[in-house]
Scaffold this active site. Sequence first.
Site, PDB file in Angstrom:
ATOM      1  N   GLU A  47     100.544-105.277  88.994  1.00  0.00           N
ATOM      2  CA  GLU A  47     100.042-103.981  89.459  1.00  0.00           C
ATOM      3  C   GLU A  47      98.523-104.053  89.637  1.00  0.00           C
ATOM      4  OE1 GLU A  47     101.310 -99.613  88.231  1.00  0.00           O
ATOM      5  OE2 GLU A  47      99.860-100.418  86.791  1.00  0.00           O
ATOM      6  N   TYR A  50      96.433 -98.385  95.862  1.00  0.00           N
ATOM      7  CA  TYR A  50      97.355 -98.893  94.836  1.00  0.00           C
ATOM      8  C   TYR A  50      98.259 -99.936  95.489  1.00  0.00           C
ATOM      9  CZ  TYR A  50     101.320 -99.063  91.591  1.00  0.00           C
ATOM     10  OH  TYR A  50     102.299 -99.496  90.736  1.00  0.00           O
TER      11      TYR A  50
END
Length: 387
Positions: free
Chosen positions: A198, A109
Site C-alpha cells: 500500500e 492512493y
Amino acid sequence: MNIHEHQAKDILREFGAPVSKGVVIESLDKISEKILKLKSDKFVLKAQIHAGGRGKAGGVKLIENISDLKKEATQMMGKTLVTHQTGPEGKVVKRLYIEEASNISKEFYLSCLVDRQTSKIAFISSTEGGMDIEKVASEAPEKIVTNKIELKNQGPKDEEIEKIISIFKLNNDQKKEASKLVKSLYEIITKKDASLIEINPLIITDTGELLCLDAKMNFDDNAIFRRPEILKLRDFNEEDPAEIEASKYDLAYIKLNGSIGCMVNGAGLAMATMDIIKLYGKEPANFLDVGGGASKEKVAAAFKLILSDKNVKGILINIFGGIMRCDVLAQGVVDAANQLNLSVPLVVRLAGTNFKEGKDILEKSNLKILSASDLNDAAKKIVEAIK
C-alpha cells in the site's frame, strides 16, 4: 507478516520505485551522525510501529530544523501511540524513521494485493491519497478504481497499466514513472510473496516528480519459509508475546478481548465456536486452532497459552477428532492443567476418533471438568459456569 515503513521503502527502492531518502534511528545518540546522510533543511520524523493512523496520534511530525528534530525525537522515542489500529493499549515506539521532507503538489492512493477470490493481482487506485481508503470507499466510491490482472511471467501489459493509473491524470513523464512503479509493485508481489503493498500517499512533488511518501507491506506467512530475507525483517517487539509463543508450536492463535478461552481443531470449527459463545452473551478470549495432528505436547502448549491471558475466566475445548485423536488431546489437557493448577471452569466437548478414550482420561483425572454432548451444550455450560 508485517514489516515497518522503512523496511518497505528499502524493498521499494530495491525494485526501482521512487522513495525519499531516510535513516532509521534505534538509539537517540545516533541522530546527529545519521542525519548527515540527508540533504534537506526540513525533515519528517515518523514513529515506526505496525499500525496505521500514526499521524493523528502524533507519530508523524514535520520538523523545520535539526534542534527541533532532536527534541521531537526524544519525546517520540518510547512514547505509547494509540491509534484506531492499535487498540486502547497502544504500541510503544522503539524505532524512528527520519526522511527528507517533500513539497506536495498532489496526493494519490495506490495499492496492490492478492485477490484470493479470483486468484488475480488487484490494483486499487484513488485520487484521495493520504486518507483511510475504507472511508473513501464508503463515502466516495466513484473516486476508487480497482483493476484485476492475471498472474503472468512478463507482468502487466501496457493497456492494463493505463487502466490502473488513468485516474491520476498524469503528464507523459509522470505516466512513465507511474508505469515503472506499477511494474515494481507487481514484481514485489510475485518475487517476494507479498500479500499487500500500500502506497498512501503516492505524491506528485512541486517539481512534478512521483514519490512514494508512505508504504506498507504484508507478506504471506505460508510462504515465508522460502523468503529468509523477509523473515529477518520481523520485529518481535511489534507482536503479541502470546502469538510469538504460539508460532513456536505452529499454533494458529490470535488474542481477542473476551473472557472465554477457546481451543479447537480446524479454523471453521473455531469460528463456529466463537460465534456460539457470542450467541450466548459472552465474548471469546482468543482464536486458537491446534491443527489436525497435534501432539499432547502441542496441546499442553496451547492450554498454557490460553491460561497466560489474565482475562480468561473459563475455557471451552471443542474437538472433532479426525486426524486429531481425542485421547491425545485429553492427555495434553490433563498434563497442562495439573502443571498449572487449573482454577477456572473448563468445559470439554469431544467427538470423533477415540472420543471415548479421551472422555475416560478426563474423567479419571480428578479435574473439575464439565463434559458437553454437543457444541450448543458446551457453550451454555461455559457461559453459565463463569457467571
